[in-house]
Scaffold this motif. Structure first.
Motif, PDB file in Angstrom:
ATOM      1  N   ASN A   2      12.063  -0.693   0.384  1.00  0.00           N
ATOM      2  CA  ASN A   2      11.486  -0.709  -0.949  1.00  0.00           C
ATOM      3  C   ASN A   2      10.116  -1.408  -0.898  1.00  0.00           C
ATOM      4  O   ASN A   2       9.691  -1.882   0.153  1.00  0.00           O
ATOM      5  N   PHE A   3       9.444  -1.461  -2.031  1.00  0.00           N
ATOM      6  CA  PHE A   3       8.092  -2.010  -2.071  1.00  0.00           C
ATOM      7  C   PHE A   3       8.068  -3.494  -1.713  1.00  0.00           C
ATOM      8  O   PHE A   3       7.175  -3.954  -1.000  1.00  0.00           O
ATOM      9  N   THR A   4       9.050  -4.231  -2.161  1.00  0.00           N
ATOM     10  CA  THR A   4       9.130  -5.657  -1.833  1.00  0.00           C
ATOM     11  C   THR A   4       9.255  -5.849  -0.324  1.00  0.00           C
ATOM     12  O   THR A   4       8.582  -6.713   0.248  1.00  0.00           O
ATOM     13  N   ASP A   5      10.098  -5.062   0.315  1.00  0.00           N
ATOM     14  CA  ASP A   5      10.233  -5.129   1.778  1.00  0.00           C
ATOM     15  C   ASP A   5       8.906  -4.832   2.465  1.00  0.00           C
ATOM     16  O   ASP A   5       8.522  -5.499   3.426  1.00  0.00           O
ATOM     17  N   LYS A  24       0.340   2.198   4.993  1.00  0.00           N
ATOM     18  CA  LYS A  24       0.048   3.602   4.689  1.00  0.00           C
ATOM     19  C   LYS A  24       1.315   4.444   4.822  1.00  0.00           C
ATOM     20  O   LYS A  24       1.667   5.201   3.911  1.00  0.00           O
ATOM     21  N   GLU A  25       2.003   4.306   5.929  1.00  0.00           N
ATOM     22  CA  GLU A  25       3.230   5.077   6.156  1.00  0.00           C
ATOM     23  C   GLU A  25       4.323   4.691   5.163  1.00  0.00           C
ATOM     24  O   GLU A  25       5.046   5.555   4.648  1.00  0.00           O
ATOM     25  N   GLY A  26       4.447   3.400   4.894  1.00  0.00           N
ATOM     26  CA  GLY A  26       5.476   2.927   3.968  1.00  0.00           C
ATOM     27  C   GLY A  26       5.260   3.407   2.550  1.00  0.00           C
ATOM     28  O   GLY A  26       6.204   3.838   1.877  1.00  0.00           O
ATOM     29  N   THR A  27       4.021   3.364   2.086  1.00  0.00           N
ATOM     30  CA  THR A  27       3.764   3.821   0.718  1.00  0.00           C
ATOM     31  C   THR A  27       3.913   5.336   0.614  1.00  0.00           C
ATOM     32  O   THR A  27       4.383   5.833  -0.413  1.00  0.00           O
ATOM     33  N   ILE A  31       6.378   7.125  -2.060  1.00  0.00           N
ATOM     34  CA  ILE A  31       5.969   8.156  -3.021  1.00  0.00           C
ATOM     35  C   ILE A  31       7.065   9.212  -3.142  1.00  0.00           C
ATOM     36  O   ILE A  31       7.378   9.669  -4.241  1.00  0.00           O
ATOM     37  N   SER A  32       7.683   9.547  -2.031  1.00  0.00           N
ATOM     38  CA  SER A  32       8.752  10.556  -2.036  1.00  0.00           C
ATOM     39  C   SER A  32      10.063  10.013  -2.578  1.00  0.00           C
ATOM     40  O   SER A  32      10.808  10.733  -3.243  1.00  0.00           O
ATOM     41  N   SER A  33      10.355   8.757  -2.302  1.00  0.00           N
ATOM     42  CA  SER A  33      11.662   8.219  -2.670  1.00  0.00           C
ATOM     43  C   SER A  33      11.697   7.537  -4.039  1.00  0.00           C
ATOM     44  O   SER A  33      12.773   7.331  -4.593  1.00  0.00           O
ATOM     45  N   ASP A  34      10.546   7.202  -4.588  1.00  0.00           N
ATOM     46  CA  ASP A  34      10.480   6.509  -5.885  1.00  0.00           C
ATOM     47  C   ASP A  34       9.357   7.124  -6.710  1.00  0.00           C
ATOM     48  O   ASP A  34       8.310   6.521  -6.928  1.00  0.00           O
ATOM     49  N   ALA A  35       9.572   8.355  -7.152  1.00  0.00           N
ATOM     50  CA  ALA A  35       8.545   9.122  -7.855  1.00  0.00           C
ATOM     51  C   ALA A  35       8.063   8.432  -9.135  1.00  0.00           C
ATOM     52  O   ALA A  35       6.932   8.648  -9.565  1.00  0.00           O
ATOM     53  N   GLU A  36       8.890   7.599  -9.719  1.00  0.00           N
ATOM     54  CA  GLU A  36       8.504   6.893 -10.947  1.00  0.00           C
ATOM     55  C   GLU A  36       7.256   6.033 -10.740  1.00  0.00           C
ATOM     56  O   GLU A  36       6.476   5.823 -11.664  1.00  0.00           O
ATOM     57  N   HIS A  37       7.079   5.539  -9.523  1.00  0.00           N
ATOM     58  CA  HIS A  37       5.939   4.675  -9.216  1.00  0.00           C
ATOM     59  C   HIS A  37       4.970   5.329  -8.228  1.00  0.00           C
ATOM     60  O   HIS A  37       4.239   4.638  -7.518  1.00  0.00           O
ATOM     61  N   ALA A  38       4.958   6.657  -8.185  1.00  0.00           N
ATOM     62  CA  ALA A  38       4.121   7.373  -7.225  1.00  0.00           C
ATOM     63  C   ALA A  38       2.640   7.043  -7.380  1.00  0.00           C
ATOM     64  O   ALA A  38       1.926   6.885  -6.380  1.00  0.00           O
TER      65      ALA A  38
END
Length: 109
Positions: A2-5, A24-27, A31-38
């Motif tokens: 997740n973003f915190t990790d 870059k790779e993590g975000t 984007i694919s796994s948490d579209a709400e915050h894309a």
């Protein structure tokens, strides 16, 4: 992840293109796994991507790399705080603040 990790891992890494590449790779994955915050993820993705493209084949002074890391971490934690609020208005305000701050910065990435 997740973003915190992602933030914690980035904070723990040495500054430089390898750590920005991981952001870059993590975000991109987020984007694919948490579209709400894309949108916010894409903003951070763009900064990390730019840093990698600009500096991957260059010798970078440690102070420069540390300043870039500090700036990106500030943006990431600002978004994380907005995500915790659960408010779309807070997330938008955080994104706007980041864009304005970046515009007034040295634009190092």
């Amino acid at each position: 992840m997740n973003f915190t990790d992602l933030i914690q891992r980035f904070a723990a890494q040495n500054p430089g293109t390898d750590s920005f590449l991981k952001v870059k790779e993590g975000t991109l994955a987020l984007i694919s796994s948490d579209a709400e915050h894309a949108g916010p993820y894409f903003l951070i993705y763009g900064f990390a991507r730019s840093y990698v493209l600009l500096y991957e084949d260059q010798a970078i002074e440690p102070a420069f790399a540390e300043a870039a890391k500090k700036q990106l971490l500030q943006y990431m934690t600002r978004l994380e705080d907005a995500f915790r609020s659960g408010s779309a208005a807070e997330i938008l305000a955080a994104m706007n603040w980041i864009v304005i701050d970046y515009g007034h910065s040295g634009k190092i990435f």
